[in-house]
Design a protein around this motif. Structure first.
Motif, mmCIF file in Angstrom:
data_model
loop_
_atom_site.group_PDB
_atom_site.id
_atom_site.type_symbol
_atom_site.label_atom_id
_atom_site.label_comp_id
_atom_site.label_asym_id
_atom_site.label_seq_id
_atom_site.Cartn_x
_atom_site.Cartn_y
_atom_site.Cartn_z
ATOM 1 N N VAL A 20 29.715 -53.137 -122.497
ATOM 2 C CA VAL A 20 30.621 -52.345 -123.337
ATOM 3 C C VAL A 20 31.908 -53.116 -123.598
ATOM 4 C CG1 VAL A 20 32.063 -50.260 -123.412
ATOM 5 C CG2 VAL A 20 29.668 -50.107 -122.681
ATOM 6 N N ARG A 21 32.450 -53.717 -122.559
ATOM 7 C CA ARG A 21 33.691 -54.479 -122.712
ATOM 8 C C ARG A 21 33.491 -55.702 -123.607
ATOM 9 N NH1 ARG A 21 38.757 -55.428 -120.967
ATOM 10 N NH2 ARG A 21 39.328 -57.569 -120.415
ATOM 11 N N ASP A 22 32.277 -56.255 -123.616
ATOM 12 C CA ASP A 22 32.007 -57.464 -124.387
ATOM 13 C C ASP A 22 31.626 -57.209 -125.839
ATOM 14 O OD1 ASP A 22 32.555 -59.092 -122.252
ATOM 15 O OD2 ASP A 22 30.463 -59.480 -121.727
ATOM 16 N N VAL A 23 31.483 -55.955 -126.255
ATOM 17 C CA VAL A 23 31.182 -55.685 -127.665
ATOM 18 C C VAL A 23 32.262 -56.336 -128.528
ATOM 19 C CG1 VAL A 23 30.985 -53.893 -129.431
ATOM 20 C CG2 VAL A 23 29.910 -53.568 -127.207
ATOM 21 N N HIS A 24 31.844 -57.026 -129.587
ATOM 22 C CA HIS A 24 32.772 -57.878 -130.334
ATOM 23 C C HIS A 24 33.771 -57.114 -131.186
ATOM 24 C CE1 HIS A 24 29.572 -57.090 -133.280
ATOM 25 N NE2 HIS A 24 30.430 -57.390 -134.220
ATOM 26 N N VAL A 25 33.545 -55.818 -131.367
ATOM 27 C CA VAL A 25 34.477 -55.006 -132.157
ATOM 28 C C VAL A 25 35.228 -54.054 -131.217
ATOM 29 C CG1 VAL A 25 33.027 -55.136 -134.210
ATOM 30 C CG2 VAL A 25 32.754 -53.207 -132.617
ATOM 31 N N PRO A 26 36.341 -53.472 -131.681
ATOM 32 C CA PRO A 26 37.081 -52.539 -130.827
ATOM 33 C C PRO A 26 36.241 -51.348 -130.383
ATOM 34 C CG PRO A 26 38.447 -53.236 -132.657
ATOM 35 C CD PRO A 26 37.072 -53.765 -132.933
ATOM 36 N N VAL A 27 36.420 -50.982 -129.116
ATOM 37 C CA VAL A 27 35.744 -49.827 -128.524
ATOM 38 C C VAL A 27 36.803 -48.802 -128.137
ATOM 39 C CG1 VAL A 27 34.254 -49.008 -126.656
ATOM 40 C CG2 VAL A 27 33.871 -51.282 -127.653
ATOM 41 N N ILE A 28 36.604 -47.569 -128.559
ATOM 42 C CA ILE A 28 37.542 -46.473 -128.275
ATOM 43 C C ILE A 28 36.835 -45.453 -127.389
ATOM 44 C CG2 ILE A 28 38.985 -44.656 -129.278
ATOM 45 C CD1 ILE A 28 38.795 -46.276 -131.957
ATOM 46 N N ALA A 29 37.417 -45.132 -126.253
ATOM 47 C CA ALA A 29 36.893 -44.071 -125.403
ATOM 48 C C ALA A 29 37.556 -42.764 -125.788
ATOM 49 C CB ALA A 29 37.149 -44.386 -123.932
ATOM 50 N N ALA A 30 36.748 -41.786 -126.185
ATOM 51 C CA ALA A 30 37.234 -40.429 -126.468
ATOM 52 C C ALA A 30 36.950 -39.596 -125.226
ATOM 53 C CB ALA A 30 36.545 -39.853 -127.697
ATOM 54 N N VAL A 31 37.942 -39.513 -124.347
ATOM 55 C CA VAL A 31 37.746 -38.878 -123.038
ATOM 56 C C VAL A 31 37.955 -37.379 -123.210
ATOM 57 C CG1 VAL A 31 38.387 -38.890 -120.614
ATOM 58 C CG2 VAL A 31 38.563 -40.994 -121.949
ATOM 59 N N ASN A 32 36.853 -36.669 -123.342
ATOM 60 C CA ASN A 32 36.874 -35.257 -123.686
ATOM 61 C C ASN A 32 36.952 -34.335 -122.479
ATOM 62 O OD1 ASN A 32 34.199 -36.464 -123.362
ATOM 63 N ND2 ASN A 32 33.416 -34.387 -123.566
ATOM 64 N N GLY A 33 36.760 -34.880 -121.280
ATOM 65 C CA GLY A 33 36.772 -34.079 -120.061
ATOM 66 C C GLY A 33 36.874 -34.989 -118.861
ATOM 67 N N PRO A 34 36.440 -34.538 -117.693
ATOM 68 C CA PRO A 34 36.573 -35.366 -116.493
ATOM 69 C C PRO A 34 35.867 -36.711 -116.615
ATOM 70 C CG PRO A 34 36.048 -33.104 -115.911
ATOM 71 C CD PRO A 34 35.909 -33.188 -117.393
#
Length: 265
Positions: free
Chosen positions: A97-111
């Motif tokens: 996941v960290r190595d994906v070449h484009v920006p990654v956004i975590a949408a933290v919807n809960g715990p």
């Protein structure tokens, strides 16, 4: 993707992939099979030349409740060599996941618990819904917080002292405190996934190669030991950017007072 998939990928807008952990009955806990699936999805996305940004979230009321009991229950009983292989297997999806070449956004919807924190930290940007909570319960179940990248990523996100207090106590942070410490970029009042997709679309509207080079520079310069070395890396990346057709298109569009049309060339 089938609704029975534990990791579902959809395309909410052009160039944007939405990756959803899909086991809401178990608060999106991670079995070994789910971890393998997440790694495969991340590798597939990294190979997709049309991709511009990724959003990661969880279905239901949780982002990710950490490793599933089917995994946790076996940890102390495995022979050491086997356990090391399983540990190495478990961390691969977070690295992917960290190595994906484009920006990654975590949408933290809960715990986001344990490995859920690791997944959120693997993203470049984190948005929190009002129900988000980050629970570092490693020490409460006899495990080290040196797990799945947390010991490297968490201090860089919130500083050593705040990270130490969180993991030594096995405590948790709510959405507001997470934003204050810098663990998340901001708290979203409303649909955090929609906000993350909108942010991803804004990123996707920019020059793809410029965004990739920017991500590469930011990540690499976390580890470069000096300002001078960072400048050297930046210089080379910027020269590459000036060689692209997209850069010429951006300048032409600015002069002509129109939206640029980027072709990733």
């Amino acid at each position: 993707m089938a609704e029975t998939d534990t990791v579902v990928v959809t395309t909410p807008s052009e160039g944007v992939a939405l990756v959803t952990l899909n086991n809401p009955e178990r608060m999106n806990s991670l079995t070994l099979e789910t971890l393998d699936r997440l790694e495969a999805v991340a590798r597939e996305l990294d190979a997709d030349a049309s991709l511009r940004a990724v959003v990661v979230t969880g279905s239901g009321r949780a982002f990710c409740s950490g490793l599933d009991l089917s995994v946790l229950g076996t940890l102390s009983g495995n022979p050491t060599p086997l356990q090391l292989r399983l540990q190495e297997r478990a961390v691969r999806p977070f690295v992917a996941v960290r190595d994906v070449h484009v920006p990654v956004i975590a949408a933290v919807n809960g715990p986001a618990v344990g490995a859920g924190i690791s997944l959120a930290l693997a993203a470049d940007i984190r948005l929190a819904g009002s129900a988000a909570a980050f629970v570092a319960g490693f020490t409460r179940i006899g495990l080290s917080a040196g797990d799945l990248g947390v010991s490297w990523l968490l201090p860089r996100a919130i500083g050593y002292g705040a990270a130490a207090e969180l993991v030594f106590t096995g405590g948790q942070l709510d959405a507001t405190e997470s934003a204050r410490l810098g663990l998340v970029n901001r708290v979203v009042d409303g649909d955090v996934v929609a906000a993350a997709v909108e942010l991803a679309a804004r990123i996707a509207a920019n020059s793809p190669s410029a965004v990739r080079l920017s991500k590469s520079a930011l990540k690499a310069n976390l580890e470069i030991p000096s300002y001078a070395a960072a400048i050297e890396l930046e210089n080379r990346g910027q020269v590459l950017a000036t060689r692209t057709e997209d850069m010429a298109e951006a300048i032409a569009a600015f002069r002509e007072k129109r939206d640029a049309v980027f072709t990733d060339r």
